[in-house]
Structures are given as structure tokens and as C-alpha cells.
Design an enzyme around this catalytic site. Sequence first.
Site, short mmCIF file in Angstrom:
data_model
loop_
_atom_site.label_atom_id
_atom_site.label_comp_id
_atom_site.label_asym_id
_atom_site.label_seq_id
_atom_site.Cartn_x
_atom_site.Cartn_y
_atom_site.Cartn_z
N HIS A 225 20.85 -6.69 -24.33
CA HIS A 225 22.16 -6.83 -23.65
C HIS A 225 23.29 -7.76 -24.50
O HIS A 225 22.72 -8.69 -25.02
CB HIS A 225 22.06 -7.34 -22.28
CG HIS A 225 20.82 -6.76 -21.70
ND1 HIS A 225 21.29 -6.06 -20.37
CD2 HIS A 225 19.61 -7.03 -21.35
CE1 HIS A 225 20.50 -5.77 -19.65
NE2 HIS A 225 19.46 -6.25 -20.06
N GLN B 183 33.71 -6.00 -18.70
CA GLN B 183 32.78 -6.38 -19.65
C GLN B 183 33.02 -5.73 -20.99
O GLN B 183 33.19 -4.36 -20.80
CB GLN B 183 31.39 -6.53 -19.36
CG GLN B 183 31.30 -7.33 -18.24
CD GLN B 183 29.51 -7.17 -17.76
OE1 GLN B 183 29.35 -6.38 -17.39
NE2 GLN B 183 28.83 -8.33 -17.94
ZN LIG Z 1 23.27 -5.43 -19.67
#
Ligand SMILES: [Zn+2]
Length: 663
Positions: free
Chosen positions: A538, A407
Amino acid sequence: MSDIAVILPDGSERSLPEASTIADLATGISRRLGKDALIGLVDGSETDLDTVLVDGQQVEIVVPDSERGLHTIRHSTAHVLAQAVLELWPGSTFAIGPPIEDGFYYDFALADGATFHEDDLDKIDAKMREIIKARQPFVRSELAPAAALELMSDHLYKSEIIQMVASGEKASELASEMAEDGDSADGAAEAVISFYRNTDDFVDMCVGPHVPHTGHLGHFKLMKVAGAYWRGDVDRPMLQRIYGTAWADKKQLAAHLVRLEEAEKRDHRKLANELDLLSFPSELGGGLAVWHPKGAAIRKIMEDYSRERHLNGGYEFVVTPNLASGKLFETSGHLDFYADGMYPPMEMDNGTYYPKPMNCPIHCLIFRRGQRSYRELPLRLFELGTVYRYERAGTLHGLMRIRGFTQDDSHIYCSEEQLAEEIESLLEFVVSVLKAFTFEDFTFNLSTRDPKKSVGSDEVWDLATKALKDALDKFGVPYEVKEGDAAFYGPKIDIDVRDAIGRSWQLSTIQADFNLPERFELEYVAADGSRKQPIMLHRALFGSIERFFGVLLEHFAGNFPAWLAPIQATILPVAQDHQAYADEVYAKLKASGFRVDLVEANDPLGKRIRNAKQQKVPYILVVGADDVAAGTLGVNPRGGEVDRDVPLDDFMTKLAADIESKA
Ligand SMILES: [Zn+2]
Ligand SMILES: [Zn+2]
């Protein structure tokens, strides 16, 4: 007879004789609408066209070319599929048949365990068209569970659904698509099962609504046969599933089939193999990719670009390990809420370890290390963090659904006051990075609180939701609010992109989180000396590098622009005599930092040009006798006209400009 009045979507009122149906209303508005109408939306609920209207109701007429209309067409076509199969295979039974994106499916168990073959689809198609031509009505009736069981006594799976509904187990326990079939009541006591009968021989159990008669259907195509476990459970029988697609008209169906064909040509698994970018060796195990030199070259450029943008965007880079102790995931709550998505634990001398499914908990450990001051906020931590998530074998799909991936993950810790500005700059950042990859068409969705399952005070939720909303408004883009769609720990913005063939992909997420700062007892010293809890954001931009690469590969159909292409130019000497000059061109381009290769004149030129074209190289450079003498090249751009006698320096300027502009 007295009149009633209903309210139309534009707010106007319309009077009708008492006992009028939605169909009457539609015909009264216009003959055309009367013909097109499929179902009604009455006070927000979908219902059949023959429903009798009541004074004061808000009514919308649903026509084919709308989301609800298509849904109804697909759903109704699934019933016709079931009717055709039960007629063609006597003694067979059927399970569930919901509408899905672009189409529908239906699951069957054929008599004597027989299976469908691809060529059965034509036969079924023909039978379905007979049913459609007959303009059979969908006639609703309702039965108590006992009578429903009697009606479905030959049909094991339908009976199971009835029993579930009757016992109050209902849809919540069933897969959501199964809710399409079966229940229509809330409690076990008043459970009522609804049926729709098309002919004396065919009746199906369903909540409805449906098109008024089968004549409204016909723009469909049966696509494929697959196996599917009853209720998705490997311990239950394997059923036979038929998939189909259905649309409002001929043109829509044709356009969809062209899109499918185009998507198949662009399938990233196929292109990755043809262009030698990456593979999924079976020896390695499912859902794990290995990147070959050319694929890794593109990936490196994507990662370098991401790093550069993050560096300039005020992010601090961190690195965290791939394993973490179970204790960490107890603190973070992953073992309570996310265990199904995690790999099995490893027992080691001093405890239990897991491959990390997310980077967030470890980033929280970094924040917690040492005393934080308001002066450090917003603190933006960034990592290309590799995570491992357990996905069922049957759901794996190339790079799109994979078990190990990286990610481009960021966690931002900020104060309440900083939230709105931070989110706005995040939106700008995300969109600007995605635009570099030629995405232009974005959709923004805002998911808000589900009050029944959420942590955090009303105050913080309101604050964060308002911050996300204000940021979207200020950013000046339309967005859809998905009420109650947020995760329990905070509201979020999802950003979808549309690719070159019009498909939508959800890529980036900006998610507020009040839960992890609480669980990890994160705090900072505010300007007034008090201790406060930061809000955590996030933010994944590509999402997963693997999936983003897969999307890009399909978006470009393998024709990567020069800045991303693993080989930017392939040099082909016409004959052996031109090899020395070709070497010189190669060395010069290479020395200037371009990614080039050279294919010697061992094969005929035509064959080498074909091969280079198949590799989708941005430029093929052919050098012959004239070029040797003049210091030039024949430049053959991908998808363009050949340009002869181009001075080498001019080509280098052109290529550098392409790379610079990311064209
Ligand atoms: Zn996260
Ligand atoms: Zn139905």
C-alpha cells in the site's frame, strides 16, 4: 564500605561507594551534571534521582535538554499545576495530568461545579511560581490499595483509578496517558500504588519519576482551559482541563511561543477563508469540505502533477466506486478490524452497503479479475480514490482531520524477488514528488513486527522487513526502527516532512501486506508455471489530498509558488485610460496559458494593490501611460522590489521560468 561499579552510556565503568544514589553518581561525574540531573535511566527504566544503585547496573543521567528530560519537566509541572489549583479552589478534586507533546494538561472538577475562566490562568500561574520557588521535593511512597483508597478518599477520580489498578484492570483498559497516573504493579494480588508528596497538604498519585524538587521547573506557560469528559466518555462527567507548555530553559520556551504565534498566523482554516479557497459549511455537516474555484484550481494542479508523475512512473490508473457491499468488507476484514472508522451501513434491496473507508479491497478485486502472470508484475494500480471515515465530532480539525477525503492511493502487487527493488524505487519516487513541493527535510521510520499480533510466516516477515531495510540503506538515509510498531499485516516505512516553521508532518507510507492477498486469494502464475501469492504494497504519497493541501497551505503561509498559485498575476490599470491596454495584456497572458485576473480602475490604485497583496498573488502588474506607449509593465513581485518598464515578453519569459522551475 565496599564499592560497586555501574556502567555509563559510553561503556565505561565507574566505581561508587555502596548505597550511592543516581544523584551521587551525577555529582561525582561533575558538579554541573549534579546540578542539572533530573532523573536516571537505570537498565532502561526511568527512575527518581534518589534511587540507590546496585552493582553492574547500566546508568544514564537524564538532563533537561533531552526528550526524556523535557518529558519529566512537563510531567512534574503538571503536578505543580494540580497543587496550585487544589490550593486556590478548596474542595476541588483532580483526575489525570499527563505530559503531552510540548507540554502537559491536568483535569479538574471544581467544587460546586464551578468552571475556570481564562483570567484564572494568571492566578494559577502565580501560585505555581510560589511552589517552584519553594523548591519542594517530590517524595515517593508506596501503599497497598486499601491504604491508597483511604488517602484519596476525598478524590473520586483517583479512587476510581486505584480500584481499577487493584482489580487488575490496569492501564490496558485505561487511555495510555492515564497510565502515567496510578499503577505500578502487574497483578491485582501485589498491586501497589505509588504516591509523591510535595508538602503536608499536597500528595498526588503517580508512577513517577519526577524532577528531584520543584526548583528544576519554571519555564512554563499555561495556555488554555477546555472541557474534557472523564476517561473520554461522553456519559461521564465533564471535567475542566488546563493545558500548559513547559521547556528546559527560557530560550526554548520563547522559541516555542514564537512558533505557536507563527502557526496561528498560518492556520490553514484561517488562510483558506481569507484566500477564498474552501469552506466547511455547517449545512453540509462536520468534517466535510467544499472547494471554491481558487482552492479547486490549486487542487487540480496538484492532482494533474500527481497523475503525470504516476503515469511516467509505470502506474496503471483505475477508478472504483464510493460504496461497496458489506460482503467485501467482511472478506477484507475491515468489518472485524476497522468498523469503528466506518460510516454506518445502508440497507438496500439486495444487501448492506458501506461508504468505502479504503480503496485497497476494491483494488484487490481488480487484481483477481482474470489470470495474472509474473510478466505483469509489478502491477501498480493507482487511483485518486475518495474514502469516508468516521471521526468523532470533537476530533475534527479543518482539513487535517476530516470525514471525507481523497487519497492518492496506490497498490502494488509484486513477487518476493521484486520487493527490494520496488521499495527502493518507491522511496525515490515519493521523495522526488515531495521535493517538488519544496519539502527538503525528511524523516524515515521503519516499523517492524510485533510477534504477538501478526499474520504471515516468519519467512515472509523477515523477507519484507529486510527488503524495507535494504531499500532505506541503499537510499542512503538515516532512519529510526520502531520495533513492534507495525500493523498486524506487515512492516512499513513512514516518511515525515518538516515544514517551513519546523513542524513535522507524517505524510507518506509504504506498507507491505501479506494479509489482503491471502484473504482475497490472490495469485499469479510464476515463471516455472507454479501458482504464487503476490506481496501487496500500500502506498499513499500525499496521504490525503485534503490534508496535504492543508499542510502545504500552512507551509507556504498561503504564498503558493507560481506553478500552484490559482492566480499567477493580477493586472491593475492605473486609471480608466489604461483599461484597453490592460485588456490587451490580460488577453495575451491568458492566451499563453497563464492564470491572470484584472481589476478595473474603479477603486484607487493603492487600495487595489493592497487587496492583491492580501490575496498573496505572485505578481502584481501595474500599467500606466508610459506602459501603454512602450508596451511594458510595472512588475511588483510578491515580497520583492517593483521593476518598472518591463517589456511584456520579458515578463512572460520570467513567469514561464518560475512555473517551470516550480520556484
Ligand atoms: Zn491500501
Ligand atoms: Zn507524576
